[in-house]
Design a protein around this motif. Structure first.
Motif, mmCIF file in Angstrom:
data_model
loop_
_atom_site.group_PDB
_atom_site.id
_atom_site.type_symbol
_atom_site.label_atom_id
_atom_site.label_comp_id
_atom_site.label_asym_id
_atom_site.label_seq_id
_atom_site.Cartn_x
_atom_site.Cartn_y
_atom_site.Cartn_z
ATOM 1 N N LYS A 66 0.840 -1.190 0.000
ATOM 2 C CA LYS A 66 0.000 0.000 0.000
ATOM 3 C C LYS A 66 0.875 1.241 0.000
ATOM 4 O O LYS A 66 2.019 1.207 0.450
ATOM 5 N N ASP A 67 0.327 2.331 -0.508
ATOM 6 C CA ASP A 67 1.071 3.585 -0.458
ATOM 7 C C ASP A 67 0.900 4.239 0.910
ATOM 8 O O ASP A 67 0.240 3.689 1.802
ATOM 9 N N GLY A 68 1.483 5.422 1.073
ATOM 10 C CA GLY A 68 1.434 6.086 2.366
ATOM 11 C C GLY A 68 0.055 6.512 2.803
ATOM 12 O O GLY A 68 -0.173 6.785 3.993
ATOM 13 N N ASN A 69 -0.889 6.564 1.873
ATOM 14 C CA ASN A 69 -2.273 6.922 2.197
ATOM 15 C C ASN A 69 -3.149 5.705 2.452
ATOM 16 O O ASN A 69 -4.353 5.837 2.667
ATOM 17 N N GLY A 70 -2.548 4.523 2.389
ATOM 18 C CA GLY A 70 -3.306 3.307 2.639
ATOM 19 C C GLY A 70 -3.985 2.727 1.418
ATOM 20 O O GLY A 70 -4.771 1.778 1.530
#
Length: 204
Positions: A66-70
């Motif tokens: 996942k990226d940093g924003n979920g």
């Protein structure tokens, strides 16, 4: 664009490539609290990527990057079953893009040698689509378990390096140094598979 560095190897997306060398600090999550997996933090200590393993997903041989924003960006699955797989010298892992939380197209396959008889190229990665005379695209050298390994391309150029943290006497923390122009999300996906293979945080 500095000679096109940011577009050289966008396996997942150009958004995850940088013009400069990037160091990501990996912190493993405890299985009994967060369900295992790990997070990758940037220089500002912000979460750049997170990886959920089978304790979160509930299925052996699966991980989600996942990226940093979920947001889910890569689904990783170990290929199971079949006569050909049973007699193969390699276990296969496949990485798929995620599109609106749904599994989309295959972007890479990682082959893990099953036997010591396979002396060279213990872990090799093939990008999709295959062909154009390529036998493989990337190879892992060294020992992930010892936090001393590199991901290299077919020409031997270092793409990323896993390093232990000298100031921290624990394998719960380590760094991944990604070279300019290379896809950090793809590198984290490879690290997730190596983590699983070695029975660490992404494995149940």
């Amino acid at each position: 664009m500095a000679g096109g560095l940011v577009t050289r190897f966008p396996v997942v997306s150009k958004a995850y490539c940088s013009l400069s060398q990037t160091t990501l600090m990996i912190r493993k999550r405890p299985r009994n609290i967060n369900g295992g997996g790990f997070v990758a933090m940037d220089a500002s200590q912000a979460i750049a990527f997170a990886v959920d393993g089978c304790c979160v997903l509930g299925v052996n041989g699966e991980c989600m990057v996942k990226d940093g924003n979920g947001n889910s960006i890569l689904f990783i699955s170990k290929k199971e079953g079949g006569v050909l797989q049973a007699v193969s010298f390699n276990d296969q892992w496949r990485g798929f893009l995620m599109d609106f939380e749904m599994v989309s197209k295959l972007v890479f396959t990682l082959h893990e040698a099953k036997s010591w008889l396979v002396m060279n190229g213990g872990v090799r990665i093939f990008l999709e689509p295959k062909g154009n005379g390529r036998s493989w695209d990337f190879e892992v050298h060294g020992s992930f378990a010892e936090r001393a390994c590199t991901i290299r391309d077919r020409r031997g150029n270092v793409v990323a390096e896993v390093k232990g943290e000298e100031k921290i006497a624990s394998k719960e923390f380590y760094s991944v140094v990604v070279q300019p122009g290379h896809d950090q999300a793809f590198v984290i996906a490879v690290i997730a598979i190596l983590d699983y293979i070695n029975g660490e945080s992404t494995r149940c």
